[in-house]
Design an enzyme around this catalytic site. Sequence first.
Site, PDB file in Angstrom:
ATOM      1  N   ASP A 154     -14.772 -42.940  31.890  1.00  0.00           N
ATOM      2  CA  ASP A 154     -13.778 -43.896  32.385  1.00  0.00           C
ATOM      3  C   ASP A 154     -14.005 -44.035  33.891  1.00  0.00           C
ATOM      4  OD1 ASP A 154     -12.669 -41.663  33.559  1.00  0.00           O
ATOM      5  OD2 ASP A 154     -10.673 -41.904  32.693  1.00  0.00           O
TER       6      ASP A 154
ATOM      7  N   CYS B 289     -14.634 -37.913  32.394  1.00  0.00           N
ATOM      8  CA  CYS B 289     -13.453 -38.566  32.957  1.00  0.00           C
ATOM      9  C   CYS B 289     -13.030 -37.752  34.176  1.00  0.00           C
ATOM     10  CB  CYS B 289     -12.339 -38.743  31.912  1.00  0.00           C
ATOM     11  SG  CYS B 289     -11.644 -37.246  31.220  1.00  0.00           S
TER      12      CYS B 289
ATOM     13  N   THR C 295     -10.698 -35.312  34.661  1.00  0.00           N
ATOM     14  CA  THR C 295     -10.623 -33.870  34.384  1.00  0.00           C
ATOM     15  C   THR C 295     -11.549 -33.436  33.250  1.00  0.00           C
ATOM     16  OG1 THR C 295      -8.883 -34.257  32.761  1.00  0.00           O
ATOM     17  CG2 THR C 295      -8.188 -33.776  35.040  1.00  0.00           C
TER      18      THR C 295
ATOM     19  N   HIS D 178     -23.101 -20.976  20.588  1.00  0.00           N
ATOM     20  CA  HIS D 178     -22.047 -20.448  19.717  1.00  0.00           C
ATOM     21  C   HIS D 178     -21.347 -21.540  18.915  1.00  0.00           C
ATOM     22  CE1 HIS D 178     -21.348 -16.389  21.947  1.00  0.00           C
ATOM     23  NE2 HIS D 178     -22.572 -16.845  22.188  1.00  0.00           N
TER      24      HIS D 178
ATOM     25  N   HIS E 117     -22.921 -17.549  14.229  1.00  0.00           N
ATOM     26  CA  HIS E 117     -22.508 -18.796  14.880  1.00  0.00           C
ATOM     27  C   HIS E 117     -22.514 -19.943  13.870  1.00  0.00           C
ATOM     28  CE1 HIS E 117     -22.689 -16.530  18.487  1.00  0.00           C
ATOM     29  NE2 HIS E 117     -24.012 -16.457  18.527  1.00  0.00           N
TER      30      HIS E 117
HETATM   31  C1  RB5 Z   1      -7.542 -41.198  34.947  1.00  0.00           C
HETATM   32  O1  RB5 Z   1      -6.680 -41.271  36.025  1.00  0.00           O
HETATM   33  C2  RB5 Z   1      -7.536 -39.817  34.347  1.00  0.00           C
HETATM   34  O2  RB5 Z   1      -6.311 -39.594  33.706  1.00  0.00           O
HETATM   35  C3  RB5 Z   1      -8.677 -39.623  33.392  1.00  0.00           C
HETATM   36  O3  RB5 Z   1      -9.881 -39.844  34.040  1.00  0.00           O
HETATM   37  C4  RB5 Z   1      -8.814 -38.244  32.767  1.00  0.00           C
HETATM   38  O4  RB5 Z   1      -8.736 -37.248  33.713  1.00  0.00           O
HETATM   39  C5  RB5 Z   1      -7.937 -37.994  31.607  1.00  0.00           C
HETATM   40  O5  RB5 Z   1      -7.926 -36.914  31.031  1.00  0.00           O
END
Ligand code: RB5
Length: 154
Positions: free
Chosen positions: A8, A65, A67, A98, A133
Amino acid sequence: MKIAIGCDHGGYRMKEDLKDYLQELGYSTADFGTDSEESVDYPDFGLKVAEGVARGDFPLGILICGTGIGMAIVANKVPGIRAALCTDTFMARCSREHNHANILVLGERVIGLGLARDIVKTWLETEPGGGRHQRRVEKIRAIEEGCGGGGGLV
Ligand code: RB5
């Protein structure tokens, strides 16, 4: 080997850097977007990559993304996907050896581009382990198929 990759807006810069790096390593990529830092919804892009891997169009995928959490949640909803959010090379190695992870998930707002490159290299160079595994991954598959894994959760 052709690797499916997607992100994203929160993972766009890392995706672009990793595409260059994957090319340097000798891999080709199928880029499922997004194509800018304009705000989008991560489920739309996570689903495309996860479906491509689950269908067998690509052996492995990479999702990014902000996080990594959202992409991991989305990808793991798709049957056949074992998506692993990794923040270091130990997790990357174990997720392949694993857990037979078939999608690597990264968080651009969590780790730097240099570490992301090391994680990707480690992940791609690690082979799935057999024995215990393999047995555990089979149990995951059985849980997914609604069979209960023949003895409850492991
Ligand atoms: C976008 O702001 C953020 O929420 C997305 O990139 C991600 O971290 C979602 O888990």
